[in-house]
Scaffold this motif. Structure first.
Motif, PDB file in Angstrom:
ATOM      1  N   ILE A 209       0.839  -1.205   0.000  1.00 40.26           N
ATOM      2  CA  ILE A 209       0.000   0.000   0.000  1.00 40.26           C
ATOM      3  C   ILE A 209       0.870   1.249   0.000  1.00 40.26           C
ATOM      4  CG2 ILE A 209      -1.655   1.327   1.377  1.00 40.26           C
ATOM      5  CD1 ILE A 209      -2.787  -1.388   2.333  1.00 40.26           C
ATOM      6  N   LEU A 210       1.941   1.221   0.796  1.00 43.41           N
ATOM      7  CA  LEU A 210       2.840   2.371   0.869  1.00 43.41           C
ATOM      8  C   LEU A 210       3.494   2.628  -0.484  1.00 43.41           C
ATOM      9  CD1 LEU A 210       4.144   4.521   2.652  1.00 43.41           C
ATOM     10  CD2 LEU A 210       5.927   2.873   3.216  1.00 43.41           C
ATOM     11  N   ARG A 212       2.255   1.813  -3.425  1.00 41.32           N
ATOM     12  CA  ARG A 212       1.219   2.334  -4.317  1.00 41.32           C
ATOM     13  C   ARG A 212       0.948   3.806  -4.022  1.00 41.32           C
ATOM     14  NH1 ARG A 212       2.229  -1.601  -6.774  1.00 41.32           N
ATOM     15  NH2 ARG A 212       0.888  -3.361  -7.292  1.00 41.32           N
ATOM     16  N   TYR A 213       0.903   4.147  -2.745  1.00 37.48           N
ATOM     17  CA  TYR A 213       0.672   5.532  -2.339  1.00 37.48           C
ATOM     18  C   TYR A 213       1.810   6.432  -2.813  1.00 37.48           C
ATOM     19  CZ  TYR A 213       0.520   9.597   0.759  1.00 37.48           C
ATOM     20  OH  TYR A 213       0.527  10.878   1.258  1.00 37.48           O
ATOM     21  N   THR A 214       3.053   5.966  -2.630  1.00 35.90           N
ATOM     22  CA  THR A 214       4.214   6.739  -3.070  1.00 35.90           C
ATOM     23  C   THR A 214       4.182   6.942  -4.576  1.00 35.90           C
ATOM     24  OG1 THR A 214       5.529   5.786  -1.268  1.00 35.90           O
ATOM     25  CG2 THR A 214       6.731   6.826  -3.058  1.00 35.90           C
ATOM     26  N   ASN A 215       3.803   5.908  -5.308  1.00 33.00           N
ATOM     27  CA  ASN A 215       3.739   5.991  -6.758  1.00 33.00           C
ATOM     28  C   ASN A 215       2.716   7.029  -7.207  1.00 33.00           C
ATOM     29  OD1 ASN A 215       4.356   5.157  -9.455  1.00 33.00           O
ATOM     30  ND2 ASN A 215       2.487   3.947  -9.467  1.00 33.00           N
ATOM     31  N   VAL A 216       1.539   7.012  -6.565  1.00 31.90           N
ATOM     32  CA  VAL A 216       0.483   7.982  -6.906  1.00 31.90           C
ATOM     33  C   VAL A 216       0.942   9.406  -6.591  1.00 31.90           C
ATOM     34  CG1 VAL A 216      -1.837   8.773  -6.313  1.00 31.90           C
ATOM     35  CG2 VAL A 216      -1.409   6.341  -6.643  1.00 31.90           C
ATOM     36  N   MET A 217       1.562   9.591  -5.400  1.00 33.36           N
ATOM     37  CA  MET A 217       2.022  10.918  -5.001  1.00 33.36           C
ATOM     38  C   MET A 217       3.120  11.419  -5.936  1.00 33.36           C
ATOM     39  SD  MET A 217       0.063  11.776  -2.609  1.00 33.36           S
ATOM     40  CE  MET A 217       0.872  13.318  -2.180  1.00 33.36           C
TER      41      MET A 217
END
Length: 447
Positions: A209-210, A212-217
């Motif tokens: 999840i982290l 994926r979150y980093t990728n989106v940000m």
């Protein structure tokens, strides 16, 4: 029942523990040393864990093995002491005690179902089942390794402590299962083991999840910076057009000026000629001064915008930009963050002074062929607040301000440089030095 804790095979598994910790950490943090030193130190740590396990004391294992792993973490990797604590606990919760608890429950259930006996892990017969446990743990590590490699974690990050929540809570829940009576119902046993496995697997989901979150940000930041650069390049282009337009106007009117000069010269109006030339020169300087500071469009836009802001706020801003600066090695995003933040801080500090005392002096030059230096001296009226070596914002909404200096410090470190802040009686001096030799990934946007 023969105790097999002092066998060579047990020493091998202790070495695997250290190797798995190494694989886990090297995916996130840089190593302090490589080669023979790392191998020798890893062997020493493995021997220490081997001797602790030989005592066959679960409580001793629970409290001393993490300390040994922590020592290995902080001495082998470039990691802060606090992050070292966090990631050692995360590793131990997932691949140490967490893994052991899960397989303990699983083997307990299988012993009740299957027609053969599963010996304890510390006996000679338990070595084969321990091999399965470590194989599953290693495969699990390889699975989450591809996600954690994509996460760029700074030593100043505090979110590492938030990552602790799931592993530690999972470990506590799993341990409680060991101290309750194992149910007689096979269905309940299966549900319990599935539950423990899901808790074990959830620890990997945190990193997924982290990531994926980093990728989106990162994509959001990429889009924002692309828009900023596009606007800056457009502004730079418009400034060039503006300068060209002014020159064309003056060239177009040059014949008119020459004819006027000829007539005035014939009449002996030398002073009038000088007045017209001075006036014309002043208009040209006023209209084109400060438009082009650098051949780099992003740097030029950063400087142009701050000059305009300083002029609006009544700040005397002097600029020295050395010709042929080496700035191409700096990504556009980092240039905006470093130079923009420092110039904004200087302008905001000078704005709080009396009108006649508002001054900012900016010098951007090559210290030598290898270092780029941004030196800023500005007046100030309010002293900066500090907590240790960190500067805090003097604004009322300080919670959401004062982050710029920290960002610049991290970027200076990224480029092999330093940020120096000095507060004198009536002057605040900022010196950013970065290496022009550090190779960075190209973070420029758009072509």
């Amino acid at each position: 029942m023969e105790n097999d804790l002092l066998s060579v095979s047990r020493l091998f598994f202790c070495g695997i523990d250290v190797y798995m910790l190494y694989r886990f950490l090297v995916a996130i943090f840089p190593e302090k040393w490589k080669g023979k030193k790392r191998i020798i130190f890893s062997i020493v740590i493995g021997l220490m864990i081997f001797l602790i396990n030989s005592a066959r004391n679960p409580l001793l294992n629970l409290f001393t093995v993490p300390l040994v792993l922590y020592m290995y973490t902080v001495l082998s990797f470039r990691i802060s002491l606090s992050n070292g604590v966090a990631y050692t606990i995360i590793y131990f919760s997932i691949f140490g005690a967490g893994k052991e608890v899960f397989f303990e429950l699983l083997y307990h259930m299988l012993s009740n179902i299957l027609p053969f006996y599963i010996p304890p892990w510390f006996t000679a017969g338990g070595i084969y089942f321990l091999l399965i446990e470590y194989l599953v743990g290693f495969l699990f590590l390889l699975y989450i390794e591809k996600f954690i490699k994509k996460i760029k974690i700074s030593n100043s990050n505090s979110f590492s402590w938030y990552l602790l929540m799931v592993p530690v809570l999972s470990l506590l829940i799993c341990i409680t299962f060991l101290y309750i009576d194992f149910p007689d119902s096979l269905i309940v046993q299966i549900v319990m083991c599935i539950g423990v496995f899901l808790l074990f697997f959830t620890n990997a989901m945190v990193f997924i999840i982290l990531e994926r979150y980093t990728n989106v940000m990162n994509k959001i930041k990429y889009a924002e910076l692309y828009n900023v650069k596009r606007d800056m390049e457009n502004e730079h282009f418009q400034n060039i057009l503006k300068v060209n337009e002014h020159y064309q106007h003056y060239i177009h009117d040059m014949n008119v000026y020459f004819n006027s000069f000829r007539m005035l010269a014939v009449k002996g109006e030398d002073k009038k000629i000088v007045e017209i030339i001075d006036e014309l020169k002043g208009k040209i300087q006023e209209e084109i001064s400060g438009v082009i500071y650098s051949g780099n469009p992003v740097l030029n836009a950063i400087l142009s915008e701050r000059v305009s802001i300083a002029k609006e706020k009544g700040i005397q801003l002097s600029l020295f930009i050395e010709s042929f600066l080496k700035v191409d090695f700096i990504s556009d995003a980092d240039m905006i963050s470093m130079f923009g933040n420092l110039l904004d801080n200087a302008i905001e500090a000078a704005e709080k002074c009396d009108l006649e005392s508002r001054k900012v002096d900016v010098r951007l030059f090559m210290g030598n062929n290898y270092f780029l230096v941004l030196h800023i001296e500005n007046s100030y009226a309010v002293s900066a607040k500090r907590t240790g070596s960190r500067l805090l914002s003097t604004k009322r909404d300080s919670k959401h301000h004062g982050l710029g200096v920290g960002i610049v410090m991290n970027l200076a470190e990224k480029y092999g440089g330093t940020l120096s802040l000095e507060e004198r009686t009536d002057l605040f001096i900022t010196t950013l030095t970065i290496s022009a030799c550090v190779r960075q990934e190209n973070a420029n946007f758009g072509i």
